[in-house]
Motif scaffolding. Structure first.
Motif, mmCIF file in Angstrom:
data_model
loop_
_atom_site.group_PDB
_atom_site.id
_atom_site.type_symbol
_atom_site.label_atom_id
_atom_site.label_comp_id
_atom_site.label_asym_id
_atom_site.label_seq_id
_atom_site.Cartn_x
_atom_site.Cartn_y
_atom_site.Cartn_z
ATOM 1 N N ALA A 1 50.474 48.117 20.699
ATOM 2 C CA ALA A 1 51.337 47.106 21.318
ATOM 3 C C ALA A 1 52.511 46.783 20.413
ATOM 4 O O ALA A 1 53.617 46.518 20.886
ATOM 5 N N TYR B 1 51.390 44.021 26.506
ATOM 6 C CA TYR B 1 49.948 43.934 26.296
ATOM 7 C C TYR B 1 49.527 42.478 26.265
ATOM 8 O O TYR B 1 49.846 41.759 25.311
ATOM 9 N N LEU C 1 47.131 48.199 28.099
ATOM 10 C CA LEU C 1 48.493 48.073 27.585
ATOM 11 C C LEU C 1 49.363 48.848 28.572
ATOM 12 O O LEU C 1 49.030 49.969 28.959
#
Lengths: 187, 187
Positions: free
Chosen positions: A120, A128, A136
């Motif tokens: 992320a 995310y 994600l």
DNA sequence: AGTATATATAAAGGCCTATTTAAAGGGGTC
DNA sequence: GACCCCTTTAAATAGGCCTTTATATATACT
């Protein structure tokens, strides 16, 4: 460096189609009682096939949307089967459908875990929010697809127009994850 | 039998128009800072005139909607004034607007009170729910207009496409009210 | 003095409805 | 624990409704 070969499985193909002609949906309802048509709820009629197991939305304008096929080829076959069935049911349809694959959804298993928190922070165009959704969300520019990444190492790729776009997307992402050291393989 | 002559006052004329050409709304905003344009809220730009006091919505497509004029003539004049002003502001507009009056709203005073409860039971195509709205809503078929009737003897006529439709609607309704003995005149 | 209620009318953009599908985490019912 | 449902993503399709503007009318409520 790639410890395993990703397993890719096409799960859903969405195709739009048109027979370039107005269609009487109520007539279809009469001749095919198993179809679903609730115009006050949605303007399209739902025409389901057992094989290929698909749901095709048919609109008054003669345009259609076929969902659920497991390949581009099966999506095309499904639309042609629907048109063939309509004709056998005495629904007059002059032209064959012009079909365009609009979206392909695939499930992928990379064979190793992904460090989502780190991904992320590392991957560009990523979102995310684990309390909202465990995956994600990563937007790939070329091919223009969206990939959902899960800690398990599984992915969902959507937005592809061709099956080859799915493979290219997975390859690009896998390389990127390896490169940035975001993959965790057992021993 | 009609004890008084109805007072009719046209209060609002809505006209649609088109200059048959794409328009850059942001350019208008730059050259006319007093216009209102919030595309995320509504796709039209609001162009107000002091005389005739109107508000004209201008769309990207070159179509417009003028509201607030007190007569058909003033609505047409307002649209032409807006186009003239745009041109003076160096906004290129090749053709003059093609204008169509879409709705006329008028306020009427019959000069006597109306027995609303009785009218609700007598007039066809009527809706009267005083706790929801104090006026009785009556749909006239010819001309195709909607008239709101109030106990005070005042009316609102809307839906007319021509000023003459307003007069015809009021005459028809007034005759009907007299005929059915739904009017109450002082002494 | 504002808000709401109700009426008509055009414009265009957004969102909802429905269809499919995987992933994983949360919630709920049995 | 096994089922459902929800969450998110993409995509086409097409109706319905919402947004905004103006305006009179008359009720109730902040």
């Amino acid at each position: 460096m790639p410890q395993t070969k990703p397993m890719v499985s096409v799960e859903n193909v969405v195709a739009s189609a048109s027979v370039e002609q107005k269609i009487d949906l109520n007539e279809i309802t009469t001749k095919f009682p198993d179809t679903e048509y609730h115009p006050e709820q949605f303007p399209g009629l739902v025409f389901r096939l057992k094989t290929p197991r698909t749901a095709t939305l048919i609109f008054r304008t003669g345009k259609m949307v076929c969902t659920g096929a497991k390949s581009e080829e099966m999506a095309i076959k499904a639309v042609n089967t629907v048109v063939q069935k309509l004709r056998k049911g005495k629904i007059k349809i002059k032209n064959d459908a012009v079909i365009t694959v609009q979206n392909i959804v695939a499930a992928i298993n990379l064979g190793g875990k992904i460090h989502l928190e780190k991904a992320a922070r590392t991957l560009p165009r990523s979102m995310y929010e684990p309390e909202q959704f465990p995956g994600l969300i990563h937007r790939m520019l070329d091919p223009k697809t969206v990939i959902l990444l899960f800690a398990s190492g599984k992915l969902v790729c959507t937005g592809a127009k061709k099956e080859s776009d799915v493979y290219r997307s997975v390859h690009n992402l896998h390389s990127l994850l390896e490169e940035k050291n975001l993959m965790i393989y057992d021993q």
